[in-house]
Design a protein around this motif. Structure first.
Motif, PDB file in Angstrom:
ATOM      1  N   PRO A 143      -3.025  12.264  -3.636  1.00 37.08           N
ATOM      2  CA  PRO A 143      -4.098  11.418  -3.096  1.00 37.08           C
ATOM      3  C   PRO A 143      -4.021  11.372  -1.574  1.00 37.08           C
ATOM      4  O   PRO A 143      -2.972  11.661  -0.988  1.00 37.08           O
ATOM      5  CB  PRO A 143      -3.803  10.043  -3.704  1.00 37.08           C
ATOM      6  N   PRO A 144      -5.118  11.006  -0.917  1.00 34.57           N
ATOM      7  CA  PRO A 144      -5.074  10.908   0.546  1.00 34.57           C
ATOM      8  C   PRO A 144      -4.167   9.761   0.982  1.00 34.57           C
ATOM      9  O   PRO A 144      -4.037   8.756   0.283  1.00 34.57           O
ATOM     10  CB  PRO A 144      -6.524  10.640   0.940  1.00 34.57           C
ATOM     11  N   ALA A 145      -3.537   9.940   2.116  1.00 34.80           N
ATOM     12  CA  ALA A 145      -2.640   8.908   2.630  1.00 34.80           C
ATOM     13  C   ALA A 145      -3.427   7.657   3.012  1.00 34.80           C
ATOM     14  O   ALA A 145      -4.601   7.752   3.384  1.00 34.80           O
ATOM     15  CB  ALA A 145      -1.888   9.442   3.845  1.00 34.80           C
ATOM     16  N   PRO A 146      -2.799   6.488   2.921  1.00 38.49           N
ATOM     17  CA  PRO A 146      -3.495   5.269   3.323  1.00 38.49           C
ATOM     18  C   PRO A 146      -3.905   5.339   4.794  1.00 38.49           C
ATOM     19  O   PRO A 146      -3.127   5.751   5.649  1.00 38.49           O
ATOM     20  CB  PRO A 146      -2.463   4.166   3.117  1.00 38.49           C
ATOM     21  N   GLY A 147      -5.134   4.968   5.067  1.00 35.99           N
ATOM     22  CA  GLY A 147      -5.623   4.980   6.441  1.00 35.99           C
ATOM     23  C   GLY A 147      -6.183   6.309   6.890  1.00 35.99           C
ATOM     24  O   GLY A 147      -6.638   6.437   8.021  1.00 35.99           O
ATOM     25  N   ALA A 148      -6.184   7.299   6.009  1.00 34.50           N
ATOM     26  CA  ALA A 148      -6.652   8.628   6.408  1.00 34.50           C
ATOM     27  C   ALA A 148      -8.151   8.652   6.676  1.00 34.50           C
ATOM     28  O   ALA A 148      -8.626   9.462   7.459  1.00 34.50           O
ATOM     29  CB  ALA A 148      -6.301   9.653   5.323  1.00 34.50           C
ATOM     30  N   HIS A 149      -8.894   7.761   6.039  1.00 35.83           N
ATOM     31  CA  HIS A 149     -10.351   7.790   6.166  1.00 35.83           C
ATOM     32  C   HIS A 149     -10.903   6.504   6.779  1.00 35.83           C
ATOM     33  O   HIS A 149     -12.073   6.188   6.609  1.00 35.83           O
ATOM     34  CB  HIS A 149     -10.993   8.025   4.800  1.00 35.83           C
ATOM     35  N   ASP A 150     -10.079   5.764   7.493  1.00 32.56           N
ATOM     36  CA  ASP A 150     -10.516   4.478   8.048  1.00 32.56           C
ATOM     37  C   ASP A 150     -11.668   4.633   9.022  1.00 32.56           C
ATOM     38  O   ASP A 150     -12.633   3.872   8.973  1.00 32.56           O
ATOM     39  CB  ASP A 150      -9.354   3.767   8.741  1.00 32.56           C
ATOM     40  N   TRP A 151     -11.601   5.600   9.927  1.00 34.53           N
ATOM     41  CA  TRP A 151     -12.667   5.761  10.917  1.00 34.53           C
ATOM     42  C   TRP A 151     -13.966   6.194  10.266  1.00 34.53           C
ATOM     43  O   TRP A 151     -15.055   5.809  10.697  1.00 34.53           O
ATOM     44  CB  TRP A 151     -12.260   6.731  12.021  1.00 34.53           C
ATOM     45  N   GLN A 152     -13.865   6.983   9.218  1.00 34.48           N
ATOM     46  CA  GLN A 152     -15.071   7.393   8.500  1.00 34.48           C
ATOM     47  C   GLN A 152     -15.732   6.171   7.860  1.00 34.48           C
ATOM     48  O   GLN A 152     -16.959   6.038   7.896  1.00 34.48           O
ATOM     49  CB  GLN A 152     -14.724   8.428   7.432  1.00 34.48           C
ATOM     50  N   ILE A 194       0.834  -1.204   0.000  1.00 39.35           N
ATOM     51  CA  ILE A 194       0.000   0.000   0.000  1.00 39.35           C
ATOM     52  C   ILE A 194       0.871   1.257   0.000  1.00 39.35           C
ATOM     53  O   ILE A 194       0.596   2.225  -0.712  1.00 39.35           O
ATOM     54  CB  ILE A 194      -0.933  -0.008   1.224  1.00 39.35           C
ATOM     55  N   THR A 195       1.941   1.212   0.770  1.00 39.86           N
ATOM     56  CA  THR A 195       2.830   2.368   0.859  1.00 39.86           C
ATOM     57  C   THR A 195       3.511   2.641  -0.477  1.00 39.86           C
ATOM     58  O   THR A 195       3.608   3.801  -0.913  1.00 39.86           O
ATOM     59  CB  THR A 195       3.885   2.147   1.952  1.00 39.86           C
ATOM     60  N   GLN A 196       3.962   1.590  -1.143  1.00 36.60           N
ATOM     61  CA  GLN A 196       4.598   1.769  -2.446  1.00 36.60           C
ATOM     62  C   GLN A 196       3.613   2.327  -3.466  1.00 36.60           C
ATOM     63  O   GLN A 196       3.955   3.208  -4.258  1.00 36.60           O
ATOM     64  CB  GLN A 196       5.172   0.436  -2.930  1.00 36.60           C
ATOM     65  N   ASP A 231       1.548   6.843  -6.688  1.00 38.43           N
ATOM     66  CA  ASP A 231       0.442   7.738  -7.018  1.00 38.43           C
ATOM     67  C   ASP A 231       0.781   9.191  -6.707  1.00 38.43           C
ATOM     68  O   ASP A 231       0.422  10.100  -7.460  1.00 38.43           O
ATOM     69  CB  ASP A 231      -0.819   7.333  -6.252  1.00 38.43           C
ATOM     70  N   THR A 232       1.484   9.416  -5.594  1.00 42.86           N
ATOM     71  CA  THR A 232       1.899  10.777  -5.235  1.00 42.86           C
ATOM     72  C   THR A 232       2.877  11.334  -6.262  1.00 42.86           C
ATOM     73  O   THR A 232       2.773  12.492  -6.675  1.00 42.86           O
ATOM     74  CB  THR A 232       2.538  10.775  -3.833  1.00 42.86           C
ATOM     75  N   TYR A 233       3.817  10.497  -6.684  1.00 44.92           N
ATOM     76  CA  TYR A 233       4.792  10.920  -7.694  1.00 44.92           C
ATOM     77  C   TYR A 233       4.092  11.282  -9.006  1.00 44.92           C
ATOM     78  O   TYR A 233       4.369  12.319  -9.601  1.00 44.92           O
ATOM     79  CB  TYR A 233       5.819   9.809  -7.920  1.00 44.92           C
ATOM     80  N   ARG A 234       3.177  10.422  -9.445  1.00 42.97           N
ATOM     81  CA  ARG A 234       2.451  10.686 -10.699  1.00 42.97           C
ATOM     82  C   ARG A 234       1.624  11.964 -10.591  1.00 42.97           C
ATOM     83  O   ARG A 234       1.566  12.748 -11.537  1.00 42.97           O
ATOM     84  CB  ARG A 234       1.534   9.513 -11.031  1.00 42.97           C
ATOM     85  N   ALA A 235       0.959  12.162  -9.450  1.00 45.38           N
ATOM     86  CA  ALA A 235       0.148  13.374  -9.272  1.00 45.38           C
ATOM     87  C   ALA A 235       1.022  14.618  -9.316  1.00 45.38           C
ATOM     88  O   ALA A 235       0.648  15.628  -9.919  1.00 45.38           O
ATOM     89  CB  ALA A 235      -0.611  13.297  -7.949  1.00 45.38           C
TER      90      ALA A 235
END
Length: 71
Positions: free
Chosen positions: A22-31, A3-5, A10-14
């Protein structure tokens, strides 16, 4: 690929395309967990079942001290 890779790729391409990162992995888990809970409660109400209150009574039955039988 982890997931980190994938996130770093994705961050590099953006960044190369001038798009927002893009949002970081786990940023919206609680939501997601809250939305899942809300959906399950809604489904229970639509099906005519109680929307909540099943877990505590079940735990209370398991944790209640059992009466000792006198032999």
């Amino acid at each position: 690929m982890s997931i980190t890779q994938q996130y770093l790729l994705d961050t590099y391409r953006a960044r190369q395309l001038g798009e927002p990162a893009p949002p970081a992995p786990g940023a919206h888990d609680w939501q997601v967990v809250r939305e899942l809970r809300d959906h399950r409660q809604f489904s229970a109400v639509v099906a005519g079942r109680p929307a909540h209150g099943r877990l505590r009574p079940a735990l209370a039955r398991w944790l209640r001290p059992r009466p000792r039988s006198t032999c």
